[in-house]
Design an enzyme around this catalytic site. Sequence first.
Site, PDB file in Angstrom:
ATOM      1  N   THR A  69       0.826  -1.197   0.000  1.00 16.53           N
ATOM      2  CA  THR A  69       0.000   0.000   0.000  1.00 16.53           C
ATOM      3  C   THR A  69       0.865   1.254   0.000  1.00 16.53           C
ATOM      4  O   THR A  69       2.083   1.181  -0.183  1.00 16.53           O
ATOM      5  CB  THR A  69      -1.031  -0.048   1.166  1.00 16.53           C
ATOM      6  OG1 THR A  69      -1.924   1.049   1.022  1.00 16.53           O
ATOM      7  CG2 THR A  69      -0.372   0.021   2.531  1.00 16.53           C
ATOM      8  N   LYS A  73       3.505   1.504  -3.802  1.00 15.34           N
ATOM      9  CA  LYS A  73       2.930   0.757  -4.925  1.00 15.34           C
ATOM     10  C   LYS A  73       3.749   0.892  -6.207  1.00 15.34           C
ATOM     11  O   LYS A  73       3.673   0.047  -7.096  1.00 15.34           O
ATOM     12  CB  LYS A  73       1.493   1.223  -5.186  1.00 15.34           C
ATOM     13  CG  LYS A  73       0.520   0.767  -4.118  1.00 15.34           C
ATOM     14  CD  LYS A  73      -0.900   1.117  -4.493  1.00 15.34           C
ATOM     15  CE  LYS A  73      -1.871   0.652  -3.426  1.00 15.34           C
ATOM     16  NZ  LYS A  73      -3.266   0.815  -3.825  1.00 15.34           N
ATOM     17  N   ASN A  94      -0.065  -3.675  -6.210  1.00 15.65           N
ATOM     18  CA  ASN A  94      -0.570  -3.752  -4.835  1.00 15.65           C
ATOM     19  C   ASN A  94      -0.577  -5.184  -4.299  1.00 15.65           C
ATOM     20  O   ASN A  94      -0.960  -5.408  -3.156  1.00 15.65           O
ATOM     21  CB  ASN A  94      -1.989  -3.155  -4.730  1.00 15.65           C
ATOM     22  CG  ASN A  94      -3.033  -4.101  -5.266  1.00 15.65           C
ATOM     23  OD1 ASN A  94      -2.785  -4.828  -6.229  1.00 15.65           O
ATOM     24  ND2 ASN A  94      -4.196  -4.123  -4.649  1.00 15.65           N
TER      25      ASN A  94
END
Length: 292
Positions: A69, A73, A94
């Site tokens: 996160t 990313k 992700n």
Amino acid sequence: MRTDINGTTCLCGLIGNPVEHTLSPIIHNTLSKELERNIVYVPFLVEKEGLEEAIRGAYQLNILGMNVTVPYKNQVMESLIEVQEEAAKIGAVNTLVRTRGGYKGYNTDADGLYRAMISDSIVIKDNTIIVLGAGGASKAVVYLCIREGAKKVYLLNRTLENAKKIADSVNDIFHTRRVTPMILEDYPRIIEDNCLCIQATSVGLYPNIDQAVIEDLTFYKKIKTGIDIIYKPAKTKFMELVEKSGGNTYNGLKMLLYQGISAYELWNGLKVDEKISLLVYEQLKKELGIGG
Ligand code: ATR
């Protein structure tokens, strides 16, 4: 003491900074419980300088899969042995899936939103779509809209330059000119009615719940359906404004749910059925104190 962890327990986790407010452990640990898989999912707080080492260490520790996160990313791609074509196009990973010799990166955000929309019978194809925001989340949203056949996407942002970058990139990928970048103030140029609008900025996120990027009700008259990728609060100012003008609204909780489910499916090579997905959704709502 937990007695369900033993010698064959597998580990998955989330890498980010910060990570303490994540709902992902609820998604994955509920799935493992329901599907009777011996997997535990935990958050890992990683500093920027330590990202590469963290990925290498995770591999050596036999960690099955990771979510990634904010703010990693993009940066994480440097530490992977392979990146799925779609994630490379979106420019964000992700989900990391363990393969021989390292992790392969995927993006499940676009499909997470797609599955959420399907679940709520929201149609992209041949629709005129307004996307608000050109930050981290926006490109996956615009990419999805064009991939699924939107007639036109107006990409509105405070900074035109950022909207242009995403619009140019997605237009190039699909050899199209369907994405039009605009500054927020130019919304009166949108002539279509009955639009689908996807709010992809961080404006309105808790605790700044009294804000929306556009507050003028004449803008909201163009919107038939509004989706906010924010899920806290459960009803954002943007959603209130859409509803005030007679539109339907959805928050980002289902997108969060399905991006997690898609990751879980990749790690385990299975398909989660809709009944279990909705059970996890109820668990998320409970955690957030949302009734219904
Ligand atoms: P990211 O998603 O990349 O982590 P963010 O801070 O969540 O970053 O911002 C995402 C989007 O919210 C951007 O489109 C940003 O607009 P700019 O490109 O002009 O920076 C938008 N945004 C953030 N705060 C805003 C505000 N007060 N008014 C309008 N747009 C805002």
